[in-house]
Design a protein around this motif. Structure first.
Motif, PDB file in Angstrom:
ATOM      1  N   LEU A   1      43.283  36.597  48.310  1.00 34.93           N
ATOM      2  CA  LEU A   1      43.084  37.975  47.862  1.00 34.93           C
ATOM      3  C   LEU A   1      43.612  38.952  48.904  1.00 34.93           C
ATOM      4  N   ALA A   2      43.391  38.645  50.173  1.00 34.89           N
ATOM      5  CA  ALA A   2      43.914  39.506  51.234  1.00 34.89           C
ATOM      6  C   ALA A   2      45.430  39.585  51.172  1.00 34.89           C
ATOM      7  N   ARG A   3      46.064  38.482  50.832  1.00 34.88           N
ATOM      8  CA  ARG A   3      47.532  38.478  50.748  1.00 34.88           C
ATOM      9  C   ARG A   3      48.036  39.422  49.652  1.00 34.88           C
ATOM     10  N   VAL A   4      47.276  39.557  48.568  1.00 37.30           N
ATOM     11  CA  VAL A   4      47.647  40.507  47.517  1.00 37.30           C
ATOM     12  C   VAL A   4      47.672  41.920  48.089  1.00 37.30           C
ATOM     13  N   PHE A   5      46.644  42.272  48.851  1.00 33.43           N
ATOM     14  CA  PHE A   5      46.597  43.610  49.436  1.00 33.43           C
ATOM     15  C   PHE A   5      47.657  43.779  50.521  1.00 33.43           C
ATOM     16  N   GLU A   6      47.932  42.722  51.275  1.00 33.26           N
ATOM     17  CA  GLU A   6      48.998  42.793  52.279  1.00 33.26           C
ATOM     18  C   GLU A   6      50.335  43.158  51.631  1.00 33.26           C
ATOM     19  N   MET A   7      50.612  42.554  50.483  1.00 31.82           N
ATOM     20  CA  MET A   7      51.866  42.805  49.788  1.00 31.82           C
ATOM     21  C   MET A   7      52.007  44.286  49.418  1.00 31.82           C
TER      22      MET A   7
ATOM     23  N   MET B   1      51.835  43.831  41.494  1.00 34.88           N
ATOM     24  CA  MET B   1      53.278  43.746  41.263  1.00 34.88           C
ATOM     25  C   MET B   1      53.756  44.662  40.150  1.00 34.88           C
ATOM     26  N   GLY B   2      52.862  45.501  39.638  1.00 37.00           N
ATOM     27  CA  GLY B   2      53.235  46.417  38.567  1.00 37.00           C
ATOM     28  C   GLY B   2      53.953  47.646  39.085  1.00 37.00           C
ATOM     29  N   GLY B   3      54.067  48.641  38.230  1.00 40.39           N
ATOM     30  CA  GLY B   3      54.768  49.857  38.596  1.00 40.39           C
ATOM     31  C   GLY B   3      53.844  50.867  39.260  1.00 40.39           C
ATOM     32  N   GLY B   4      54.428  51.957  39.704  1.00 44.01           N
ATOM     33  CA  GLY B   4      53.652  53.023  40.324  1.00 44.01           C
ATOM     34  C   GLY B   4      53.702  52.972  41.830  1.00 44.01           C
ATOM     35  N   THR B   5      53.063  53.948  42.443  1.00 37.55           N
ATOM     36  CA  THR B   5      53.046  54.036  43.892  1.00 37.55           C
ATOM     37  C   THR B   5      52.190  52.921  44.479  1.00 37.55           C
ATOM     38  N   ALA B   6      52.350  52.693  45.780  1.00 35.23           N
ATOM     39  CA  ALA B   6      51.532  51.696  46.456  1.00 35.23           C
ATOM     40  C   ALA B   6      50.060  52.085  46.396  1.00 35.23           C
ATOM     41  N   ALA B   7      49.780  53.393  46.548  1.00 33.80           N
ATOM     42  CA  ALA B   7      48.391  53.851  46.486  1.00 33.80           C
ATOM     43  C   ALA B   7      47.781  53.562  45.123  1.00 33.80           C
ATOM     44  N   LYS B   8      48.548  53.799  44.075  1.00 29.00           N
ATOM     45  CA  LYS B   8      48.030  53.540  42.730  1.00 29.00           C
ATOM     46  C   LYS B   8      47.787  52.056  42.518  1.00 29.00           C
TER      47      LYS B   8
ATOM     48  N   VAL C   1      42.478  36.133  41.682  1.00 28.84           N
ATOM     49  CA  VAL C   1      43.647  36.480  42.494  1.00 28.84           C
ATOM     50  C   VAL C   1      44.844  36.785  41.596  1.00 28.84           C
ATOM     51  N   ASP C   2      45.048  35.991  40.567  1.00 28.95           N
ATOM     52  CA  ASP C   2      46.176  36.208  39.660  1.00 28.95           C
ATOM     53  C   ASP C   2      46.059  37.557  38.959  1.00 28.95           C
ATOM     54  N   ALA C   3      44.833  37.919  38.576  1.00 24.51           N
ATOM     55  CA  ALA C   3      44.632  39.218  37.908  1.00 24.51           C
ATOM     56  C   ALA C   3      44.966  40.366  38.851  1.00 24.51           C
ATOM     57  N   ALA C   4      44.489  40.282  40.090  1.00 22.76           N
ATOM     58  CA  ALA C   4      44.782  41.336  41.065  1.00 22.76           C
ATOM     59  C   ALA C   4      46.265  41.388  41.390  1.00 22.76           C
ATOM     60  N   ALA C   5      46.902  40.223  41.509  1.00 23.89           N
ATOM     61  CA  ALA C   5      48.324  40.173  41.829  1.00 23.89           C
ATOM     62  C   ALA C   5      49.167  40.774  40.707  1.00 23.89           C
TER      63      ALA C   5
END
Length: 208
Positions: free
Chosen positions: A125-131, A75-82, A67-71
């Motif tokens: 993990l779902a919360r990461v994608f929700e964000m 939280m990085g740069g770029g578009t939401a799609a990226k 989860v930390d790796a995905a998060a």
């Protein structure tokens, strides 16, 4: 300075994780964990009173790392799609590398206590994608949608559409596995964005 008890507990957890990576939860017996860790069976039971208690901690530690790796990508740069593509592909690529561990964390039949820990992993993990989806909607990059439902669908696609076939060996070659992962990540992005677009996966493969 760490106490010997802390050292033993960390040693046991690491040994249990390595064993699960090789054989899964069902075959990771306590005597095998003790042998892997180089400790007496009594020492193992002093730190973890049951196999279920030990495996719950294995799930918690490994899933938090995922989860930390995905998060971090979310939280990085770029578009939401990226960022959505990068986060989903990170999960997929790590599952491709650690097929047995991924199956254990997602799909292997387990005791209720371990299943509860795995459900916590799914929610995190779902919360990461929700964000990511929430920000994409705010920026008018994604259409309005039920954010929780969309994130749950992404997690379900990754867990059931990718990890299950990986574990069953229905995908027999590395190319087939990678193509399956690409197809699932593409499906997730199309479902959230409502657009058909190429995925920059060639730039993401090093992030697994």
């Amino acid at each position: 300075m760490r106490t010997p008890a802390v050292d033993k507990r960390a040693l046991i957890l690491r040994a249990a994780r390595q064993l699960v990576t090789r054989v899964g939860f069902r075959e990771a017996q306590m005597n095998a964990v003790a042998e892997e860790a180089g400790v007496a069976l009594a020492t193992l039971y002093r730190n973890f009173p049951s196999k279920a208690a030990l495996m719950v901690e294995v799930v918690a530690s490994v899933s938090q790392r995922e989860v930390d790796a995905a998060a971090g990508l979310a939280m990085g740069g770029g578009t939401a799609a990226k960022r959505l593509t990068a986060s989903a592909w990170l999960f997929a690529s790590r599952a491709l590398i650690g097929r047995r561990l991924a199956h254990a964390l997602v799909a292997e039949p387990v005791e209720p206590e371990i299943e509860a820990a795995r459900l916590t992993y799914r929610r995190k993990l779902a919360r990461v994608f929700e964000m990511i989806i929430e920000q994409g909607i705010r920026d008018s990059e994604f259409p309005a949608q039920d954010v929780q439902a969309s994130a749950a669908c992404i997690v379900g696609s990754l867990f059931e559409g990718l990890v299950g076939p990986l574990a069953s060996d229905s995908l027999s070659t590395d190319v087939e596995r990678q193509n399956q992962a690409k197809a699932i990540v593409g499906f997730c992005l199309r479902g959230v964005s409502g657009r058909i677009e190429s995925l920059p996966l060639d730039d993401l493969r090093g992030q697994g």
